[in-house]
Each structure stands twice: as C-alpha cells, then as structure tokens.
Design a protein around this motif. Structure first.
Motif, PDB file in Angstrom:
ATOM      1  N   ALA A 133      32.385 -39.362   2.503  1.00 15.74           N
ATOM      2  CA  ALA A 133      33.075 -40.063   3.595  1.00 15.74           C
ATOM      3  C   ALA A 133      32.579 -41.504   3.757  1.00 15.74           C
ATOM      4  O   ALA A 133      33.075 -42.229   4.625  1.00 15.74           O
ATOM      5  N   GLY A 134      31.614 -41.925   2.953  1.00 15.43           N
ATOM      6  CA  GLY A 134      31.087 -43.286   3.041  1.00 15.43           C
ATOM      7  C   GLY A 134      30.242 -43.536   4.268  1.00 15.43           C
ATOM      8  O   GLY A 134      30.126 -44.684   4.718  1.00 15.43           O
ATOM      9  N   LEU A 135      29.606 -42.498   4.813  1.00 18.34           N
ATOM     10  CA  LEU A 135      28.879 -42.647   6.068  1.00 18.34           C
ATOM     11  C   LEU A 135      27.375 -42.838   5.910  1.00 18.34           C
ATOM     12  O   LEU A 135      26.715 -43.277   6.851  1.00 18.34           O
ATOM     13  N   ILE A 136      26.811 -42.505   4.759  1.00 19.52           N
ATOM     14  CA  ILE A 136      25.378 -42.724   4.576  1.00 19.52           C
ATOM     15  C   ILE A 136      25.159 -44.165   4.132  1.00 19.52           C
ATOM     16  O   ILE A 136      25.757 -44.622   3.170  1.00 19.52           O
ATOM     17  N   ASP A 137      24.286 -44.843   4.852  1.00 17.62           N
ATOM     18  CA  ASP A 137      24.013 -46.253   4.569  1.00 17.62           C
ATOM     19  C   ASP A 137      22.788 -46.444   3.681  1.00 17.62           C
ATOM     20  O   ASP A 137      22.741 -47.398   2.903  1.00 17.62           O
ATOM     21  N   GLU A 138      21.794 -45.584   3.841  1.00 13.03           N
ATOM     22  CA  GLU A 138      20.566 -45.696   3.048  1.00 13.03           C
ATOM     23  C   GLU A 138      20.131 -44.307   2.607  1.00 13.03           C
ATOM     24  O   GLU A 138      20.163 -43.356   3.390  1.00 13.03           O
ATOM     25  N   TYR A 139      19.690 -44.243   1.358  1.00 11.99           N
ATOM     26  CA  TYR A 139      19.126 -43.014   0.793  1.00 11.99           C
ATOM     27  C   TYR A 139      17.638 -43.259   0.566  1.00 11.99           C
ATOM     28  O   TYR A 139      17.274 -44.200  -0.145  1.00 11.99           O
ATOM     29  N   HIS A 140      16.791 -42.440   1.162  1.00 12.21           N
ATOM     30  CA  HIS A 140      15.341 -42.515   0.996  1.00 12.21           C
ATOM     31  C   HIS A 140      14.935 -41.223   0.284  1.00 12.21           C
ATOM     32  O   HIS A 140      14.766 -40.182   0.926  1.00 12.21           O
ATOM     33  N   VAL A 141      14.836 -41.292  -1.030  1.00 11.56           N
ATOM     34  CA  VAL A 141      14.599 -40.109  -1.852  1.00 11.56           C
ATOM     35  C   VAL A 141      13.149 -40.127  -2.328  1.00 11.56           C
ATOM     36  O   VAL A 141      12.735 -41.055  -3.021  1.00 11.56           O
ATOM     37  N   VAL A 142      12.401 -39.102  -1.952  1.00 16.04           N
ATOM     38  CA  VAL A 142      11.003 -38.982  -2.359  1.00 16.04           C
ATOM     39  C   VAL A 142      10.947 -38.030  -3.551  1.00 16.04           C
ATOM     40  O   VAL A 142      11.303 -36.855  -3.430  1.00 16.04           O
ATOM     41  N   VAL A 143      10.529 -38.562  -4.693  1.00 14.85           N
ATOM     42  CA  VAL A 143      10.436 -37.770  -5.920  1.00 14.85           C
ATOM     43  C   VAL A 143       8.995 -37.284  -6.064  1.00 14.85           C
ATOM     44  O   VAL A 143       8.066 -38.097  -6.129  1.00 14.85           O
ATOM     45  N   HIS A 144       8.843 -35.962  -6.105  1.00 11.58           N
ATOM     46  CA  HIS A 144       7.520 -35.349  -6.219  1.00 11.58           C
ATOM     47  C   HIS A 144       7.263 -34.924  -7.661  1.00 11.58           C
ATOM     48  O   HIS A 144       8.198 -34.519  -8.374  1.00 11.58           O
ATOM     49  N   PRO A 145       6.002 -34.967  -8.100  1.00  7.30           N
ATOM     50  CA  PRO A 145       5.664 -34.652  -9.484  1.00  7.30           C
ATOM     51  C   PRO A 145       5.598 -33.144  -9.736  1.00  7.30           C
ATOM     52  O   PRO A 145       4.529 -32.552  -9.905  1.00  7.30           O
ATOM     53  N   VAL A 146       6.759 -32.524  -9.729  1.00 12.10           N
ATOM     54  CA  VAL A 146       6.858 -31.096 -10.016  1.00 12.10           C
ATOM     55  C   VAL A 146       8.221 -30.844 -10.661  1.00 12.10           C
ATOM     56  O   VAL A 146       9.210 -31.499 -10.320  1.00 12.10           O
ATOM     57  N   LEU A 147       8.251 -29.928 -11.612  1.00 11.31           N
ATOM     58  CA  LEU A 147       9.501 -29.471 -12.218  1.00 11.31           C
ATOM     59  C   LEU A 147       9.744 -28.064 -11.700  1.00 11.31           C
ATOM     60  O   LEU A 147       8.963 -27.152 -11.977  1.00 11.31           O
ATOM     61  N   LEU A 148      10.815 -27.875 -10.933  1.00  9.31           N
ATOM     62  CA  LEU A 148      11.094 -26.572 -10.334  1.00  9.31           C
ATOM     63  C   LEU A 148      11.897 -25.666 -11.261  1.00  9.31           C
ATOM     64  O   LEU A 148      11.905 -24.460 -11.081  1.00  9.31           O
ATOM     65  N   GLY A 149      12.603 -26.244 -12.215  1.00  7.17           N
ATOM     66  CA  GLY A 149      13.333 -25.442 -13.188  1.00  7.17           C
ATOM     67  C   GLY A 149      14.618 -24.818 -12.684  1.00  7.17           C
ATOM     68  O   GLY A 149      15.312 -24.140 -13.431  1.00  7.17           O
ATOM     69  N   GLY A 150      14.964 -25.033 -11.453  1.00  4.21           N
ATOM     70  CA  GLY A 150      16.194 -24.471 -10.891  1.00  4.21           C
ATOM     71  C   GLY A 150      16.112 -24.508  -9.382  1.00  4.21           C
ATOM     72  O   GLY A 150      15.086 -24.877  -8.810  1.00  4.21           O
ATOM     73  N   GLY A 151      17.201 -24.112  -8.747  1.00  9.01           N
ATOM     74  CA  GLY A 151      17.258 -24.105  -7.290  1.00  9.01           C
ATOM     75  C   GLY A 151      18.473 -24.861  -6.799  1.00  9.01           C
ATOM     76  O   GLY A 151      19.497 -24.922  -7.475  1.00  9.01           O
ATOM     77  N   LYS A 152      18.340 -25.450  -5.628  1.00  9.47           N
ATOM     78  CA  LYS A 152      19.441 -26.215  -5.039  1.00  9.47           C
ATOM     79  C   LYS A 152      19.307 -27.673  -5.458  1.00  9.47           C
ATOM     80  O   LYS A 152      18.276 -28.302  -5.256  1.00  9.47           O
ATOM     81  N   ARG A 153      20.368 -28.211  -6.018  1.00  7.93           N
ATOM     82  CA  ARG A 153      20.371 -29.605  -6.481  1.00  7.93           C
ATOM     83  C   ARG A 153      20.338 -30.577  -5.305  1.00  7.93           C
ATOM     84  O   ARG A 153      20.870 -30.297  -4.232  1.00  7.93           O
TER      85      ARG A 153
END
Length: 186
Positions: A133-153
């Motif tokens: 919908a074009g409503l998010i203005d900023e994305y603050h994505v914290v990338v952690h040093p782990v490989l989960l191998g699956g789950g919710k994207r």
C-alpha cells in the motif's frame, strides 16, 4: 506528516522466526538496545499485527518477573505506557492502552494525523500489506549472524517490486548489522 517505521530482526538467511516459530536467536546487546530506544523515542504509537501482538502482550506486561536482562527491564515500562495499535480482522479488543483497527485504510488515516512516528515491530504479513500500500516509510532491518535454515520469511513472496534506497548501515555490538532503507520514491 508522521511516518511508519518497520523495525524487524532477521537471520542472515532471511527468516524472522525459525522452523518451529522460534524467536530465541536475536541477541540484544547495549548498542542494539540503544538503537531500539532511539526508534521508540521517535514514535508515539507502537504498531502490531495480531500475531506479533499476541507475542508482545504475553511477555511485556510481566517482563520484570521473567527476565533480568537490562533491555527488558528498561523497555517493559515504556511498552506498557505507550499507546499501541493492532491491525487485525479477528481481534476485537486488547488490553494495555491498545486500540484495535480492522483495516489498512484506518491505519492510513491514522498516519495522516498529527503526532510522532508509528513504530511497526516485527512481523511479515502486516509489513508486506503496508509495503504494497506504500505506507512504510523506513525499514530498519537488523541482520543477526545466524542461519535458521527455514521458518517465516522476512517478506513473503510477491510479484511486486518495491525499490528502496539504503540510507544507513551500522554494525551494532560487533555482532548485528542494521540496514535502514527508505522508499526510493520518497
């Protein structure tokens, strides 16, 4: 006009929870805690989808009785006093200074009102719908040093492309990397 900020933790392989719904892998160090605090101070409403609301409302009201982590002890009273909005088609009411709304249109109207920013924490479904919908203005994505191998994207598959602009990257606690993006059209 206020902004909607999306603050989310992800694994290096792009999952926000593990194969069994686990969220025990993000590690909150002092710098990451301070970064979250900065976002909280920019915001006057915490925003959730129903699934994240269920997780947050089961922990933060009594966080001090189950955790002695400095971040938890500092954030719990902030969470309890800050107004919250849950976007849900199924939830009818919620405690802890929370308003439930049933549509993205209602959220778009709230965004137009005077006030500080709205902070969307976690989740993928509401974030994807708000992105579309074009409503998010900023994305603050914290990338952690782990490989989960699956789950919710972090973001569900979509046929739509949404160009973003990287405006900041920062290493926190010599461990996690925060990437801040804005919409390329903003």
């Amino acid at each position: 006009m206020r902004k909607i900020l999306h603050f989310v933790h992800t694994s290096l392989d792009g999952f926000i929870e593990g194969p069994k719904g686990e969220f025990d892998w993000p590690q909150m160090g002092p710098e990451l805690s301070d970064y979250g605090k900065e976002l909280n101070e920019r915001s006057d409403i915490f925003l959730y989808g129903r699934v994240v609301w269920d997780m947050m409302s089961s922990f933060w009201p009594q966080a001090e009785s189950v955790s002695d982590h400095p971040h938890d002890l500092e954030f719990a009273p902030v969470w309890r006093k800050t107004p919250k909005v849950v976007v849900s088609r199924t939830l009818k009411s919620a405690d802890w200074n929370t308003t439930v709304i049933g549509s993205i249109d209602e959220l778009a109207a709230l965004k137009q009102r005077e006030g500080r920013d709205l902070l969307l924490t976690g989740g993928s479904e509401l974030a994807a719908n708000l992105t579309a919908a074009g409503l998010i203005d900023e994305y603050h994505v914290v990338v952690h040093p782990v490989l989960l191998g699956g789950g919710k994207r972090l973001f569900p598959e979509s046929q739509d492309r949404h160009p973003l602009q990287l405006v900041e990257s920062r290493v926190l606690d010599s461990r996690a990397v925060v990437l801040r993006h804005t919409r390329a059209d903003s």
